[in-house]
Structures are given as structure tokens and as C-alpha cells.
Enzyme design. Structure first.
Site, PDB file in Angstrom:
ATOM      1  N   LYS A  83       3.954   9.295  18.623  1.00 53.73           N
ATOM      2  CA  LYS A  83       2.523   9.338  18.919  1.00 53.73           C
ATOM      3  C   LYS A  83       2.232   8.564  20.204  1.00 53.73           C
ATOM      4  O   LYS A  83       2.927   7.605  20.541  1.00 53.73           O
ATOM      5  CB  LYS A  83       1.712   8.757  17.766  1.00 53.73           C
ATOM      6  N   LYS A 107       0.860  -1.180   0.000  1.00 53.37           N
ATOM      7  CA  LYS A 107       0.000   0.000   0.000  1.00 53.37           C
ATOM      8  C   LYS A 107       0.894   1.227   0.000  1.00 53.37           C
ATOM      9  O   LYS A 107       1.808   1.339   0.813  1.00 53.37           O
ATOM     10  CB  LYS A 107      -0.914   0.040   1.220  1.00 53.37           C
TER      11      LYS A 107
END
Length: 321
Positions: A226, A67
Site C-alpha cells: 500500500k 484484536k
């Protein structure tokens, strides 16, 4: 080569098909029959965008590919399109020839939601009745719809940095015939299941926000730095993930690892629970946490299912390269 355009995907791909594809590929990963390639993710120095590649090979499903895509934070305001953009490419594992190009935006939303719902199905208490959400953006609606199918929930509660966006969750709850309540972070202690789906770089969910027996699915942390849950909360939970290497490097477990609170051995693949080689939840008061970092194999599995559906329904576009 078969092309499945983005516009055709919402009418082809169901939550059930996404769930089955993701559950199967997680099981294949845990049994050693599928593996992900190293992730490439870069800030390209243009439009504040993050761009990268995720790929892998599933021997059981026969999926080989990648992807390509990322996050363009100004898309919605400037161009009126969603910030996450991606395309999936599938190749014939026997010949290396390109097999298909598949739009990756809607399918990414469904595969991400499927991952958290797989974790709920296999790890949440059977008597879970209150569904909690942290985050109320575009992806949160997909997460909530999929989650509500896994248990007979009776109520949805939610928190978001921008409270006005909680209407998105209230709408989904109403579709399911359930009441919705906006809560502060302390109010999340009522939840039996909590999904976090934000882009936070600082912990939101702390130990005292979570009650014993809760299942947490942290779905927003997929980049170094994150963080949605505190390292102390992560260390308190029994930990599961899609890909251990990603979990400890770019996922929710990275901070607890850095603090020395857990080791790599403390993190198990969700596929092992699916396969039955890991017992999963041990007790009703155990906190379980699924770190959904997002792996390329999820995208390949869902895209392969999409190609089959597009061919079956006659909407696939075939081109010669």
C-alpha cells in the site's frame, strides 16, 4: 467475562475519551512501558478477505489482549454491513483470565481518527487554518471530525478518486460551520494539514502537492504494498509514526526505505513527542509526516476505556465462561 456489544459503543465512546486513551498509550510505547506483539495478517482465500490479529501489553494501563478481524471487501454490497470487521479481547495480566470481549468496529474508527488528531495536536503549526483531506470514504468522516477539534480551522478542502463521495466531507465541514471546497491534487498545496485515508497501492500525494510547513497524517497504509505518499515526499519530511517496525515494513515509510531514501533511524515515535523526549516540529516551514499504521495497543487502550464506561453506566453484559 464482560461483553460490550457493538450496538452499545456509539453511546459510550467519545472522541475525547478515544484521544486520551491513544495519546496515553503512544506515550507508554515510547517510554518502553508498552509494546505490541508481531502482527498476523493473511489473505484467507475466501471472499477476498484479509484477516489477522494485533495485540500487545501496556504495563501502565494494565491492558493485555488482542484484536481479531480484517477487511471483507464485499460486505457492504452483499450484506449491507461495513467492510472492516473486528472484535477485541482483553485479559487480566495478573492471571491470564479473559476479562472482556468488546465490539471493535466503531471503536476502530474512533481510535484511527484519534491517532491522526494526536499527531495534528503535537506536530501541526499552531496557525494551521486550512484542513485538507485525501479520501472521502466511511473512515474519512471520523478523521475529519477529530482533526477539526485540534486547530481553529477556517476551511476544509478535499480530493477523492470518486468526486461524488466528497459530499461526505462537505457534510462534516458543514456540521462544524466551515466551508468546503473540492480541489484537484495540485489544490492541496493550500492545506496546512493533510490527512490521507485511502486504500491505495500507488502514490497519490506527491511533493508538489504539499507546501512547506504542512503536517501530513498518512492513515491508510497498513499492508505491504500500500502507498499514499510518494517516496520522495516521505524522504523530504520529518517522520513520525506509532510503531517504527510497522512503519518501515507495512506503513507509509516502507517504500522510501526500499528505495534507500531513508533509514529506520529517520523515523521517530510520536510518543516521544508526547513525552517531551523529542522536540517534534523544529520550524514553521518544516514538513512533518505521521505514518499511522495502526497498532494493537490503540485498540486495547480504547477497549479498556469502553469496559470501564460500560460498567459505570450499567450497560456491560457479564457472563460466565
Amino acid at each position: 467475562m464482560i461483553i460490550v456489544p457493538e450496538r452499545a459503543i456509539p453511546d459510550l465512546l467519545t472522541r475525547d475519551a478515544s484521544y486520551k486513551a491513544v495519546e496515553n498509550v503512544f506515550a507508554a510505547m515510547a517510554s518502553g512501558d508498552a509494546y505490541n506483539f508481531p502482527v498476523i495478517r493473511e489473505s484467507i482465500g475466501h471472499q477476498d478477505a484479509l484477516y489477522g490479529f494485533k495485540g500487545g501489553f501496556d504495563r501502565v494501563g494494565g491492558s493485555l489482549g488482542l484484536k481479531a478481524g480484517g477487511y471483507w471487501p464485499h460486505n457492504l454490497d452483499t450484506h449491507g454491513i461495513i467492510n472492516h470487521q473486528s472484535t477485541v479481547f482483553l485479559f487480566d495480566p495478573d492471571t491470564g483470565m479473559v476479562r472482556a470481549m468488546v465490539g471493535g468496529n466503531y471503536s476502530t474508527a474512533l481510535r484511527t481518527a484519534a491517532a491522526s488528531s494526536v499527531s495534528i495536536n503535537h506536530l501541526a503549526r499552531k496557525d494551521a487554518r486550512v484542513m485538507g483531506m485525501v479520501g472521502a470514504g466511511h473512515q474519512a468522516g471520523f478523521q475529519l471530525r477529530a482533526a477539526l477539534e485540534q486547530r481553529p480551522f477556517e476551511k476544509v478542502i478535499g480530493w477523492n478518486y470518486h468526486p461524488e463521495m466528497l459530499a461526505n466531507l462537505e457534510k462534516v465541514a458543514a456540521e462544524a460551520g466551515l466551508p468546503f471546497e473540492a480541489v484537484d491534487l495540485d489544490g492541496l498545496a493550500e492545506a496546512d494539514v493533510i490527512i490521507t485515508i485511502t486504500s491505495s497501492f500507488a502514490p497519490i500525494l506527491l511533493e508538489h502537492h504539499v507546501s512547506p510547513g504542512t503536517h501530513i497524517a498518512c492513515m491508510g497504509t497498513d499492508t505491504k504494498g500500500k502507498q499514499e505518499a510518494s517516496a520522495d515526499l516521505v524522504a523530504r519530511a520529518t517522520l513520525f509514526t506509532d510503531e517504527v517496525a510497522q512503519s518501515i515494513s507495512i506503513g507509509e515509510c516502507q517504500h522510501a526505505i526500499a528505495a534507500g531514501l531513508i533509514t529506520e533511524a529517520d523515523v521517530s515515535q510520536i510518543g516521544a513527542v508526547i513525552n517531551g523526549s523529542h522536540p517534534g516540529r523544529h520550524s514553521a516551514d518544516e514538513i512533518t509526516l505521521f505514518d499511522g499504521t495502526g497498532v494493537g495497543l490503540q485498540d486495547l487502550a480504547v477497549s479498556a476505556a469502553l469496559v470501564d464506561l460500560a460498567v459505570e453506566k450499567g450497560v456491560a453484559i457479564e457472563v460466565d465462561l
